[in-house]
Scaffold this motif. Structure first.
Motif, PDB file in Angstrom:
ATOM      1  N   SER A 456       0.828  -1.194   0.000  1.00 42.68           N
ATOM      2  CA  SER A 456       0.000   0.000   0.000  1.00 42.68           C
ATOM      3  C   SER A 456       0.870   1.256   0.000  1.00 42.68           C
ATOM      4  O   SER A 456       2.078   1.194   0.278  1.00 42.68           O
ATOM      5  N   CYS A 457       0.222   2.381  -0.284  1.00 49.75           N
ATOM      6  CA  CYS A 457       0.978   3.638  -0.420  1.00 49.75           C
ATOM      7  C   CYS A 457       0.285   4.720   0.417  1.00 49.75           C
ATOM      8  O   CYS A 457      -0.941   4.874   0.365  1.00 49.75           O
ATOM      9  N   LEU A 458       1.099   5.474   1.175  1.00 43.87           N
ATOM     10  CA  LEU A 458       0.561   6.542   2.019  1.00 43.87           C
ATOM     11  C   LEU A 458       1.190   7.873   1.614  1.00 43.87           C
ATOM     12  O   LEU A 458       2.413   7.985   1.471  1.00 43.87           O
ATOM     13  N   VAL A 459       0.334   8.894   1.443  1.00 40.99           N
ATOM     14  CA  VAL A 459       0.780  10.218   0.979  1.00 40.99           C
ATOM     15  C   VAL A 459       0.311  11.270   1.980  1.00 40.99           C
ATOM     16  O   VAL A 459      -0.844  11.263   2.390  1.00 40.99           O
ATOM     17  N   VAL A 460       1.226  12.156   2.396  1.00 38.86           N
ATOM     18  CA  VAL A 460       0.813  13.333   3.162  1.00 38.86           C
ATOM     19  C   VAL A 460       1.079  14.568   2.295  1.00 38.86           C
ATOM     20  O   VAL A 460       2.092  14.642   1.583  1.00 38.86           O
ATOM     21  N   GLU A 517       5.257  -1.404  -6.055  1.00 41.62           N
ATOM     22  CA  GLU A 517       5.721  -0.023  -5.847  1.00 41.62           C
ATOM     23  C   GLU A 517       6.041   0.675  -7.166  1.00 41.62           C
ATOM     24  O   GLU A 517       5.982   1.918  -7.268  1.00 41.62           O
ATOM     25  N   LYS A 518       6.374  -0.084  -8.177  1.00 39.72           N
ATOM     26  CA  LYS A 518       6.719   0.516  -9.484  1.00 39.72           C
ATOM     27  C   LYS A 518       5.503   1.197 -10.123  1.00 39.72           C
ATOM     28  O   LYS A 518       5.650   2.029 -11.016  1.00 39.72           O
ATOM     29  N   ASN A 519       4.293   0.821  -9.647  1.00 37.48           N
ATOM     30  CA  ASN A 519       3.079   1.462 -10.196  1.00 37.48           C
ATOM     31  C   ASN A 519       2.852   2.867  -9.636  1.00 37.48           C
ATOM     32  O   ASN A 519       2.095   3.658 -10.192  1.00 37.48           O
ATOM     33  N   LYS A 587       6.424  20.131  -5.146  1.00 38.59           N
ATOM     34  CA  LYS A 587       6.939  18.858  -5.689  1.00 38.59           C
ATOM     35  C   LYS A 587       6.460  17.713  -4.787  1.00 38.59           C
ATOM     36  O   LYS A 587       5.810  17.937  -3.771  1.00 38.59           O
ATOM     37  N   TYR A 588       6.874  16.504  -5.124  1.00 33.61           N
ATOM     38  CA  TYR A 588       6.622  15.349  -4.240  1.00 33.61           C
ATOM     39  C   TYR A 588       7.893  14.541  -4.162  1.00 33.61           C
ATOM     40  O   TYR A 588       8.768  14.611  -5.030  1.00 33.61           O
ATOM     41  N   ALA A 589       8.032  13.764  -3.078  1.00 35.70           N
ATOM     42  CA  ALA A 589       9.234  12.957  -2.877  1.00 35.70           C
ATOM     43  C   ALA A 589       8.845  11.671  -2.176  1.00 35.70           C
ATOM     44  O   ALA A 589       7.896  11.633  -1.384  1.00 35.70           O
ATOM     45  N   PHE A 590       9.564  10.591  -2.445  1.00 37.00           N
ATOM     46  CA  PHE A 590       9.373   9.286  -1.798  1.00 37.00           C
ATOM     47  C   PHE A 590      10.321   9.166  -0.620  1.00 37.00           C
ATOM     48  O   PHE A 590      11.427   9.702  -0.644  1.00 37.00           O
ATOM     49  N   ALA A 591       9.889   8.489   0.390  1.00 36.09           N
ATOM     50  CA  ALA A 591      10.716   8.305   1.584  1.00 36.09           C
ATOM     51  C   ALA A 591      11.948   7.471   1.236  1.00 36.09           C
ATOM     52  O   ALA A 591      11.907   6.628   0.342  1.00 36.09           O
TER      53      ALA A 591
END
Length: 591
Positions: A456-460, A517-519, A587-591
């Protein structure tokens, strides 16, 4: 008479009734009567006719009281005499109140022999037993049971008295053998029998105590001081009454009722042993029917309560076959009929299995357990409802034979609860979930991912420089920006995904089961482009329209790669957001 010889001795000591007759013919050579030439002792005992009173006398002309019944016997024997044949038949004699098995044969011209066997007990008990079998559980026909006593006893009149619950008072509820003439005479004497209630008579109880059958020499011996003696003597004289017999029907020491049997002068009680057997069996029948009627009354009351109850009732056997469903259940299921409802098997029907109903029912019956649970269900006929279901095993002799199921339609209640939950869990401005969802719905999703090994994916995210929008255009415009932003996010979400407003301009977005995660970059980029864009806002106070360029910053992490607890995941996403803010926002960034 027959000569004295061994055959004669054998006939006269035989248990079968024997009679030797000579036919009497008229001028047209038709048999019209017969004469008794000889009878044995068994014949006397069986018929009550004394040898000295009937020998050399004609039956129809001199002996019989019921001439029509007597002629019936003449016609039966005519064939024997005229055709020199043998006949074998069974016949009921109203005069003697008995069933006879008869063999008649011609011995010589105009003479014939009859051999009788008393079949009264056998045949009458067959008739009575069949009546009892056919009427178990039905209301007792007191006229019929009185008629049986009347026929067995040979009484001229018979009355049935039903005792009250106190076991002392009783009411006369049936009469047999009573002619219209007798009824008129009773009316003239102002003496009504049917329906009359008789108060407790200690003298009567004393004289009949511990006796099944009691014989009173006269009617006034029985009635004592209960009725005026002058009235009773008038009745005795008018109807030439002799003995009166009381035959009590008792069960375990309690008197259920009795027969009062009236005989004309010179007549005696017949078939006493059969009468005793009858009242013994009748006591069992009456008590069984009393219990059955009480049970039926209780069952009827339960059925009425169940049938018109505001909740659904349904019963089934251990195979899941429906044995009962009330009106409310049929209404809840939106079923067209009771038969249509019964066509469903509760253990096999796919929709019930999918809802968990069948499994709970099986558990109830196998584990002998009461179970309660709630389920959403779409009936075979397309009606959706939310149900609270209670299962209870049905037992018979400690063996489980099925289940009773109470079904309460809580759809409206559930709707109200859901609406209240919605109000508690939803942000009123954006209609996104509020912070309460972090510890409830979001936690459930994370646990589901853990159980099913999902990614799963979590976004703040927050809106960049949102304070400037409020300061420049006012809070009403700022609120509209947040509403439209939430609407754009919702358009990108699936059923199991979530949007949660965690603060003023801060949101948490959760994507459930992204498979890989590649999606993520593809749908994250699409989401980012949709929310970081132009917003056209109309200001209601002055009618002005504003075009705002809104940008957002997002921090993103993955379950389980970046953490398996909610706190760790939010912390990782916050760290990624901080890095975006630190590097220039938008912008956005991955942990």
């Amino acid at each position: 008479m027959i000569d004295h010889n061994p055959y004669y001795e054998a006939v006269h000591k035989n248990s079968c009734a024997f009679a030797y007759h000579e036919a009497v013919f008229d001028e047209n050579n038709r048999m019209i009567d017969y004469i008794f030439l000889d009878v044995n002792q068994s014949f006397e005992e069986l018929t009550g006719l004394k040898k000295e009173d009937i020998l050399n006398k004609r039956y129809v002309q001199d002996v019989a009281q019921d001439k029509d019944q007597a002629m019936k016997w003449v016609h039966l024997y005519e064939k024997v005499v005229t055709e020199q044949s043998t006949v074998d038949f069974q016949e009921y004699s109203t005069e003697f109140s008995r069933y006879y098995s008869v063999i008649a044969y011609s011995s010589e011209k105009s003479r014939f022999v009859t051999i009788f066997q008393n079949k009264t007990i056998e045949l009458k008990m067959q008739e009575i037993a069949q009546y009892f079998i056919n009427n178990i559980g039905n209301q007792i026909n007191y006229d019929q049971i009185t008629k049986f006593a009347y026929e067995i006893s040979g009484a001229d009149y018979a009355a049935f008295n039903l005792f009250h619950e106190n076991g002392r008072d009783f009411s006369t509820i049936s009469l047999c053998g009573v002619s219209n003439q007798l009824k008129k005479i009773c009316e003239m004497l102002d003496f009504q029998i049917i329906g009359k209630t008789w108060a407790y008579d200690p003298e009567r109880e004393k004289r009949t105590k511990d006796k099944d059958i009691t014989v009173f020499e006269t009617l006034h011996d029985l009635t004592g001081k209960v009725l005026p003696k002058t009235v009773i003597i008038q009745l005795e004289n008018i109807f030439k009454l002799g003995i009166t017999v009381i035959a009590k029907i008792t069960r375990e020491g309690r008197v259920l009722g009795d027969f009062t049997l009236f005989f004309k002068k010179g007549q005696q009680l017949k078939n006493q042993n059969l009468l005793l057997l009858y009242i013994s069996q009748l006591s069992l029948f009456m008590e069984k029917n009393r219990l059955d009627v009480a049970l039926q009354t209780n069952q009827k009351m339960f059925y009425t309560l169940a049938e018109y109850a505001p909740i659904g009732f349904i019963s089934c056997d251990t195979k899941g076959t429906i044995t009962y469903a009330n009106k409310k259940l049929i209404e809840i299921m939106d079923s067209p009929s009771y038969d249509a409802t019964r066509s469903i098997n509760l253990l096999d029907f796919p929709k019930l299995k999918a809802a968990g109903f069948s499994e709970k029912l099986k558990e109830c019956m196998i584990k002998d357990r009461q179970i309660s649970f709630e389920m959403g269900y779409t009936s075979l006929w397309g009606k959706y409802c939310w149900l609270r279901v209670f299962f209870t095993p049905i037992k018979e002799n400690e063996k489980i034979i099925g289940a009773n199921i109470v079904v309460d339609d809580i759809t409206e209640k559930k709707k109200t609860e859901d609406e209240l939950k919605e109000k508690v869990q939803r942000d009123p401005l954006t209609r996104a979930f509020n912070r309460h969802a972090l510890e409830t719905i979001l936690l459930e999703r994370i646990n589901d991912s853990a159980e099913k090994k999902l990614i799963s994916c979590l976004v703040v995210l927050d809106v960049d420089d949102f304070k400037d929008i409020n300061d420049t255009y006012g809070h009403l415009v700022g609120d509209k920006v947040l509403k439209y932003l939430a609407t754009r996010i919702k358009q990108e979400l699936r059923d199991d995904d979530l949007i949660i407003r965690t603060g003023g301009d801060e949101f948490l977005i959760y994507f459930h089961d992204i498979q890989d995660e590649k999606n993520a970059p593809k749908f994250i980029n699409r989401l980012f482009d949709k929310i970081s864009a132009e917003y056209k806002i109309a200001q209601e106070q002055d009618g002005n329209r504003h075009t705002l360029h809104v940008s957002c910053s997002m921090g993103i992490c993955f379950y389980p790669k970046d953490g398996t607890s909610l706190n760790v995941l939010i912390s990782k996403a916050d760290d990624a957001l901080y890095q975006v803010k630190k590097s220039g926002k938008g912008k956005y960034a991955f942990a």
